[in-house]
Write an enzyme that holds these catalytic residues in place. Sequence first.
Site, PDB file in Angstrom:
ATOM      1  N   ASP A  82       0.836  -1.208   0.000  1.00 51.94           N
ATOM      2  CA  ASP A  82       0.000   0.000   0.000  1.00 51.94           C
ATOM      3  C   ASP A  82       0.866   1.252   0.000  1.00 51.94           C
ATOM      4  O   ASP A  82       1.717   1.433   0.871  1.00 51.94           O
ATOM      5  CB  ASP A  82      -0.870   0.008   1.270  1.00 51.94           C
ATOM      6  N   TYR A 130       2.229  10.094   0.008  1.00 52.98           N
ATOM      7  CA  TYR A 130       3.333   9.607   0.844  1.00 52.98           C
ATOM      8  C   TYR A 130       4.700   9.974   0.263  1.00 52.98           C
ATOM      9  O   TYR A 130       5.718   9.838   0.938  1.00 52.98           O
ATOM     10  CB  TYR A 130       3.273   8.077   1.031  1.00 52.98           C
ATOM     11  N   LYS A 174      -2.980   5.818  -4.148  1.00 57.97           N
ATOM     12  CA  LYS A 174      -4.158   6.676  -3.890  1.00 57.97           C
ATOM     13  C   LYS A 174      -3.922   8.058  -4.481  1.00 57.97           C
ATOM     14  O   LYS A 174      -2.781   8.539  -4.476  1.00 57.97           O
ATOM     15  CB  LYS A 174      -4.382   6.818  -2.372  1.00 57.97           C
ATOM     16  N   HIS A 183      -8.078   9.090  -1.982  1.00 57.12           N
ATOM     17  CA  HIS A 183      -7.469   9.030  -0.645  1.00 57.12           C
ATOM     18  C   HIS A 183      -8.428   9.489   0.466  1.00 57.12           C
ATOM     19  O   HIS A 183      -8.461   8.899   1.550  1.00 57.12           O
ATOM     20  CB  HIS A 183      -6.191   9.874  -0.629  1.00 57.12           C
TER      21      HIS A 183
HETATM   22  P1  NAP Z   1       0.085   0.769  12.131  1.00 57.11           P
HETATM   23  O1  NAP Z   1       0.474  -0.088  10.994  1.00 57.11           O
HETATM   24  O2  NAP Z   1      -1.003   0.310  13.031  1.00 57.11           O
HETATM   25  O3  NAP Z   1       1.328   1.089  13.076  1.00 57.11           O
HETATM   26  C1  NAP Z   1       2.636   1.335  12.648  1.00 57.11           C
HETATM   27  C2  NAP Z   1       3.501   1.410  13.909  1.00 57.11           C
HETATM   28  O4  NAP Z   1       3.433   0.156  14.599  1.00 57.11           O
HETATM   29  C3  NAP Z   1       4.969   1.673  13.633  1.00 57.11           C
HETATM   30  O5  NAP Z   1       5.424   2.561  14.626  1.00 57.11           O
HETATM   31  C4  NAP Z   1       5.616   0.306  13.789  1.00 57.11           C
HETATM   32  O6  NAP Z   1       6.937   0.369  14.264  1.00 57.11           O
HETATM   33  C5  NAP Z   1       4.734  -0.298  14.857  1.00 57.11           C
HETATM   34  N1  NAP Z   1       4.742  -1.763  14.753  1.00 57.11           N
HETATM   35  C6  NAP Z   1       4.578  -2.499  13.632  1.00 57.11           C
HETATM   36  N2  NAP Z   1       4.689  -3.818  13.911  1.00 57.11           N
HETATM   37  C7  NAP Z   1       4.919  -3.903  15.248  1.00 57.11           C
HETATM   38  C8  NAP Z   1       5.136  -4.990  16.117  1.00 57.11           C
HETATM   39  N3  NAP Z   1       5.106  -6.247  15.679  1.00 57.11           N
HETATM   40  N4  NAP Z   1       5.357  -4.720  17.434  1.00 57.11           N
HETATM   41  C9  NAP Z   1       5.359  -3.441  17.886  1.00 57.11           C
HETATM   42  N5  NAP Z   1       5.170  -2.372  17.102  1.00 57.11           N
HETATM   43  C10 NAP Z   1       4.947  -2.591  15.782  1.00 57.11           C
HETATM   44  O7  NAP Z   1      -0.370   2.229  11.635  1.00 57.11           O
HETATM   45  P2  NAP Z   1      -0.193   3.111  10.302  1.00 57.11           P
HETATM   46  O8  NAP Z   1       1.220   3.141   9.861  1.00 57.11           O
HETATM   47  O9  NAP Z   1      -0.899   4.381  10.593  1.00 57.11           O
HETATM   48  O10 NAP Z   1      -1.089   2.346   9.238  1.00 57.11           O
HETATM   49  C11 NAP Z   1      -0.596   1.350   8.355  1.00 57.11           C
HETATM   50  C12 NAP Z   1      -0.636   1.784   6.917  1.00 57.11           C
HETATM   51  O11 NAP Z   1      -1.953   2.205   6.551  1.00 57.11           O
HETATM   52  C13 NAP Z   1       0.232   3.016   6.583  1.00 57.11           C
HETATM   53  O12 NAP Z   1       1.587   2.674   6.497  1.00 57.11           O
HETATM   54  C14 NAP Z   1      -0.382   3.449   5.273  1.00 57.11           C
HETATM   55  O13 NAP Z   1       0.098   2.622   4.203  1.00 57.11           O
HETATM   56  C15 NAP Z   1      -1.871   3.190   5.531  1.00 57.11           C
HETATM   57  N6  NAP Z   1      -2.612   4.400   5.992  1.00 57.11           N
HETATM   58  C16 NAP Z   1      -3.620   4.876   5.198  1.00 57.11           C
HETATM   59  C17 NAP Z   1      -4.335   6.006   5.582  1.00 57.11           C
HETATM   60  C18 NAP Z   1      -5.426   6.530   4.693  1.00 57.11           C
HETATM   61  O14 NAP Z   1      -5.870   7.679   4.888  1.00 57.11           O
HETATM   62  N7  NAP Z   1      -5.887   5.771   3.733  1.00 57.11           N
HETATM   63  C19 NAP Z   1      -4.050   6.656   6.808  1.00 57.11           C
HETATM   64  C20 NAP Z   1      -3.036   6.130   7.612  1.00 57.11           C
HETATM   65  C21 NAP Z   1      -2.338   4.991   7.202  1.00 57.11           C
HETATM   66  P3  NAP Z   1       8.268   0.220  13.335  1.00 57.11           P
HETATM   67  O15 NAP Z   1       8.065   1.045  12.119  1.00 57.11           O
HETATM   68  O16 NAP Z   1       9.326   0.702  14.252  1.00 57.11           O
HETATM   69  O17 NAP Z   1       8.479  -1.218  12.967  1.00 57.11           O
END
Ligand code: NAP
Length: 278
Positions: A44, A49, A74, A107
């Site tokens: 994704d 980004y 997106k 998006h």
């Molecule tokens: P997330 O995936 O829930 O959380 C990412 C965080 O969790 C990072 O700090 C990561 O640390 C940590 N993490 C990952 N695996 C872990 C584990 N096994 N143990 C402990 N901590 C862990 O949140 P997100 O990045 O907001 O969302 C994921 C993806 O969704 C984004 O990357 C993006 O592609 C997409 N997104 C889309 C929208 C939208 O508007 N459509 C908005 C937000 C996000 P490390 O990096 O240090 O490993």
Amino acid sequence: MQSPILKVKSSDIPALGFGTWPMKGKECADAVRTAIETGYRHIDTAQFYANEASVSEGIAAAGVARKDLFITTKLWRDSFVSDDAIGAVRESLQRLKTDYLDLLLIHWPFPEVSVKKMVKDLMEVQNAGLTKLIGVSNFTVAQVKEAMAESGGTIVCNQVEYHPYLSQGPVLKCVRENGLFLTSYSPTARGYVKDDPAIKKIAAKYDKTPVQVTLRWQIQQERVSTIPKASTTAHIKSNFDIFDFTLTDEDMRAIHALARPDGRMIDPDFAPKWDKAA
Ligand code: NAP
């Protein structure tokens, strides 16, 4: 082991994908490479980004055939306002070094542009053969229904924030009733679930971590895909190790019960008026 597959409109969508925001440059390329080498096949990204070129570097380094990957990007507000969605997508394709997307999303439901106009633009991109599937992100139930009507039913996905602290009951009901799927972003509540006592207790039963249990809880739900982001190799690998256990109905319910009214984390000032959980 490989991710379970969601079958939507004759496309195969790996239920467990890999999120790339906010990574950029070498960190992003290395993480994408590690993710693909680990077994992730669903990536994704988004124009916003500013990491599509780094994502493609990671894909090239991993050496997996394009046809075996599911790539989502997106479009941001400017692509719709400038009335050149096709041109914007061609730029994404150049950065991603591919000649098609698997899924292209709006998006956000940007208030400056009508849903009708954004959907029409996406359909033009799809009709031009630049993306296999089209969908939306951060849309409410009413907006999904409008997008479905405008697209003659070709919208397949709504990507929204979804984790144990945020019920997405109305959106889940809507996507299931209309043959769409939901992609969960921020699925681990940005890592917050790792310290949750209730999830820790469930995780101990399976000898798994709370993050693994949370991701398993997501992919065990009908028509749900999830895209955790991780930059560290240990997290990337551990998040993929969720296919050798099954949560009981009781465990699933216990995690659903953690949802709370203030559980939403992503709520910019241009966000729509969100659906209230039933
Ligand atoms: P997330 O995936 O829930 O959380 C990412 C965080 O969790 C990072 O700090 C990561 O640390 C940590 N993490 C990952 N695996 C872990 C584990 N096994 N143990 C402990 N901590 C862990 O949140 P997100 O990045 O907001 O969302 C994921 C993806 O969704 C984004 O990357 C993006 O592609 C997409 N997104 C889309 C929208 C939208 O508007 N459509 C908005 C937000 C996000 P490390 O990096 O240090 O490993």
